[in-house]
Design an enzyme around this catalytic site. Structure first.
Site, PDB file in Angstrom:
ATOM      1  N   LYS A  16       0.830  -1.216   0.000  1.00 24.71           N
ATOM      2  CA  LYS A  16       0.000   0.000   0.000  1.00 24.71           C
ATOM      3  C   LYS A  16       0.859   1.260   0.000  1.00 24.71           C
ATOM      4  O   LYS A  16       0.630   2.162  -0.791  1.00 24.71           O
ATOM      5  CB  LYS A  16      -0.924   0.034   1.235  1.00 24.71           C
ATOM      6  CG  LYS A  16      -1.878  -1.131   1.353  1.00 24.71           C
ATOM      7  CD  LYS A  16      -2.854  -0.958   2.516  1.00 24.71           C
ATOM      8  CE  LYS A  16      -2.199  -0.920   3.872  1.00 24.71           C
ATOM      9  NZ  LYS A  16      -1.535  -2.160   4.290  1.00 24.71           N
ATOM     10  N   ARG A  91      -9.207   1.145   9.037  1.00 24.48           N
ATOM     11  CA  ARG A  91      -8.744  -0.213   9.311  1.00 24.48           C
ATOM     12  C   ARG A  91      -9.758  -0.992  10.134  1.00 24.48           C
ATOM     13  O   ARG A  91      -9.528  -2.151  10.429  1.00 24.48           O
ATOM     14  CB  ARG A  91      -7.449  -0.139  10.097  1.00 24.48           C
ATOM     15  CG  ARG A  91      -6.284  -0.820   9.368  1.00 24.48           C
ATOM     16  CD  ARG A  91      -5.056  -0.345  10.023  1.00 24.48           C
ATOM     17  NE  ARG A  91      -3.870  -1.070   9.884  1.00 24.48           N
ATOM     18  CZ  ARG A  91      -2.759  -0.547   9.351  1.00 24.48           C
ATOM     19  NH1 ARG A  91      -2.769   0.624   8.779  1.00 24.48           N
ATOM     20  NH2 ARG A  91      -1.654  -1.221   9.379  1.00 24.48           N
ATOM     21  N   ARG A 126      11.899  -5.862   4.766  1.00 25.57           N
ATOM     22  CA  ARG A 126      11.575  -4.452   4.496  1.00 25.57           C
ATOM     23  C   ARG A 126      12.478  -3.517   5.293  1.00 25.57           C
ATOM     24  O   ARG A 126      12.802  -3.765   6.440  1.00 25.57           O
ATOM     25  CB  ARG A 126      10.115  -4.190   4.895  1.00 25.57           C
ATOM     26  CG  ARG A 126       9.729  -2.734   4.777  1.00 25.57           C
ATOM     27  CD  ARG A 126       8.262  -2.565   4.641  1.00 25.57           C
ATOM     28  NE  ARG A 126       7.536  -2.701   5.889  1.00 25.57           N
ATOM     29  CZ  ARG A 126       6.219  -2.470   5.993  1.00 25.57           C
ATOM     30  NH1 ARG A 126       5.524  -2.096   4.937  1.00 25.57           N
ATOM     31  NH2 ARG A 126       5.608  -2.620   7.149  1.00 25.57           N
ATOM     32  N   ARG A 159      11.575  -1.690  10.787  1.00 25.03           N
ATOM     33  CA  ARG A 159      10.584  -1.228  11.757  1.00 25.03           C
ATOM     34  C   ARG A 159      10.462  -2.220  12.904  1.00 25.03           C
ATOM     35  O   ARG A 159      10.506  -3.420  12.694  1.00 25.03           O
ATOM     36  CB  ARG A 159       9.226  -1.073  11.073  1.00 25.03           C
ATOM     37  CG  ARG A 159       9.092   0.239  10.338  1.00 25.03           C
ATOM     38  CD  ARG A 159       7.879   0.286   9.455  1.00 25.03           C
ATOM     39  NE  ARG A 159       6.659  -0.232  10.055  1.00 25.03           N
ATOM     40  CZ  ARG A 159       5.472  -0.182   9.457  1.00 25.03           C
ATOM     41  NH1 ARG A 159       5.361   0.362   8.267  1.00 25.03           N
ATOM     42  NH2 ARG A 159       4.409  -0.670  10.040  1.00 25.03           N
ATOM     43  N   ARG A 170      -0.081  -8.907  13.435  1.00 24.70           N
ATOM     44  CA  ARG A 170      -0.683  -7.864  12.589  1.00 24.70           C
ATOM     45  C   ARG A 170      -1.542  -8.494  11.497  1.00 24.70           C
ATOM     46  O   ARG A 170      -2.580  -7.950  11.119  1.00 24.70           O
ATOM     47  CB  ARG A 170       0.425  -6.978  11.988  1.00 24.70           C
ATOM     48  CG  ARG A 170       1.093  -6.095  13.045  1.00 24.70           C
ATOM     49  CD  ARG A 170       2.410  -5.529  12.554  1.00 24.70           C
ATOM     50  NE  ARG A 170       2.263  -4.655  11.411  1.00 24.70           N
ATOM     51  CZ  ARG A 170       3.218  -4.432  10.518  1.00 24.70           C
ATOM     52  NH1 ARG A 170       4.388  -5.031  10.634  1.00 24.70           N
ATOM     53  NH2 ARG A 170       3.003  -3.620   9.528  1.00 24.70           N
TER      54      ARG A 170
HETATM   55  P1  AMP Z   1       1.192   0.825   8.934  1.00 30.38           P
HETATM   56  O1  AMP Z   1       2.381   1.679   8.703  1.00 30.38           O
HETATM   57  O2  AMP Z   1      -0.001   1.263   8.136  1.00 30.38           O
HETATM   58  O3  AMP Z   1       1.486  -0.646   8.783  1.00 30.38           O
HETATM   59  O4  AMP Z   1       0.776   1.043  10.471  1.00 30.38           O
HETATM   60  C1  AMP Z   1       1.649   0.650  11.525  1.00 30.38           C
HETATM   61  C2  AMP Z   1       0.856   0.469  12.811  1.00 30.38           C
HETATM   62  O5  AMP Z   1       0.228   1.721  13.158  1.00 30.38           O
HETATM   63  C3  AMP Z   1      -0.295  -0.534  12.725  1.00 30.38           C
HETATM   64  O6  AMP Z   1       0.128  -1.870  12.950  1.00 30.38           O
HETATM   65  C4  AMP Z   1      -1.203  -0.027  13.829  1.00 30.38           C
HETATM   66  O7  AMP Z   1      -0.722  -0.380  15.102  1.00 30.38           O
HETATM   67  C5  AMP Z   1      -1.062   1.486  13.694  1.00 30.38           C
HETATM   68  N1  AMP Z   1      -2.071   2.044  12.743  1.00 30.38           N
HETATM   69  C6  AMP Z   1      -1.846   2.652  11.557  1.00 30.38           C
HETATM   70  N2  AMP Z   1      -2.995   3.031  10.965  1.00 30.38           N
HETATM   71  C7  AMP Z   1      -3.985   2.622  11.810  1.00 30.38           C
HETATM   72  C8  AMP Z   1      -5.403   2.689  11.768  1.00 30.38           C
HETATM   73  N3  AMP Z   1      -6.053   3.237  10.717  1.00 30.38           N
HETATM   74  N4  AMP Z   1      -6.100   2.179  12.803  1.00 30.38           N
HETATM   75  C9  AMP Z   1      -5.473   1.633  13.882  1.00 30.38           C
HETATM   76  N5  AMP Z   1      -4.144   1.523  13.985  1.00 30.38           N
HETATM   77  C10 AMP Z   1      -3.391   2.010  12.958  1.00 30.38           C
END
Ligand code: AMP
Length: 213
Positions: A16, A91, A126, A159, A170
């Site tokens: 994404k 999400r 990554r 990360r 996740r």
């Molecule tokens: P991402 O970079 O999109 O993979 O987000 C990393 C982490 O941030 C996720 O595993 C969640 O813990 C948190 N996070 C990001 N976006 C959301 C969202 N829309 N709702 C809830 N948690 C989020």
């Protein structure tokens, strides 16, 4: 083409963020990534960052109220008036409902489909830039110089939540809480699909075709 209001759906590691960056420059609209906004808040030690960190390091979702506040404020900014790409938000069904109630327009929710096995392989390799969030992969998309971001020269790191057992958590959270959003947007006639392809370029080509760009 501007004015595109797009959600990118898909498991963590589906691509994404990578595709959002390509589409952003092509469509001239900003990408709003809640994950990247939260990581910046954590690095800056803000109250939201301190709260969010508790959830992120365990592979859990950050509570809806925090996310909705972030999205509402960010989309109110001037650069979002002609369109946006939402990467990683909504999400949960609660976030999608709240966004609908706030009058946040969505044209298309595009789901990038990928198997869990491919994701585990991909996320373990990554690397992300600590400064500008650019994304690399040690074998399929390496930087020109190891550990250094091509875009800004920032340091590339793995990360904290890209460790194998957190990745599995996740993925479970994705299947339980985020996948139902496909039905949510399908019912509204907004869902489109694209299969993840072996290369970034091929996935972009498939997305461009599906979006009719
Ligand atoms: P991402 O970079 O999109 O993979 O987000 C990393 C982490 O941030 C996720 O595993 C969640 O813990 C948190 N996070 C990001 N976006 C959301 C969202 N829309 N709702 C809830 N948690 C989020």
């Amino acid at each position: 083409m501007s004015d595109m209001k797009l959600i990118l759906l898909g498991a963590p590691g589906a691509g994404k963020g990578t595709q959002a960056a390509v589409l952003s420059s092509r469509l001239c609209v900003p990408t709003i990534s809640t994950g990247s906004i939260l990581r910046t808040a954590i690095n800056n030690g803000t109250p939201i960052g301190l709260e969010a960190e508790k959830y992120i390091k365990d592979g859990k979702l950050v509570p809806d109220e925090i996310i909705i506040g972030i999205v509402r404020d960010r989309l109110a900014e001037e650069d979002c008036k002609d369109g946006y790409i939402l990467d990683g938000v909504p999400r949960t069904l609660g976030q999608a409902d709240a966004m609908e109630q706030l009058g946040i327009d969505i044209d298309i929710a595009l789901s990038i489909e990928i198997s869990d096995d491919t994701i585990i392989d991909r996320l373990s390799g990554r690397k992300s830039c600590i400064e500008c969030s650019s994304i690399y992969h040690i074998s399929s998309n390496p930087p020109k110089f190891e550990g250094v971001c091509d875009q800004c020269g920032g340091e590339l790191i793995t990360r904290g939540d890209d460790q194998p057992e957190i990745i599995r958590k996740r993925l479970n959270v994705y299947h339980e809480e985020t996948e139902p959003l496909k039905t949510y947007y399908d019912v509204r006639g907004k869902l489109r699909f694209v299969d993840n392809k072996p290369t970034i370029e091929d996935t972009t080509i498939a997305i461009v075709a599906v979006l009719g760009l």
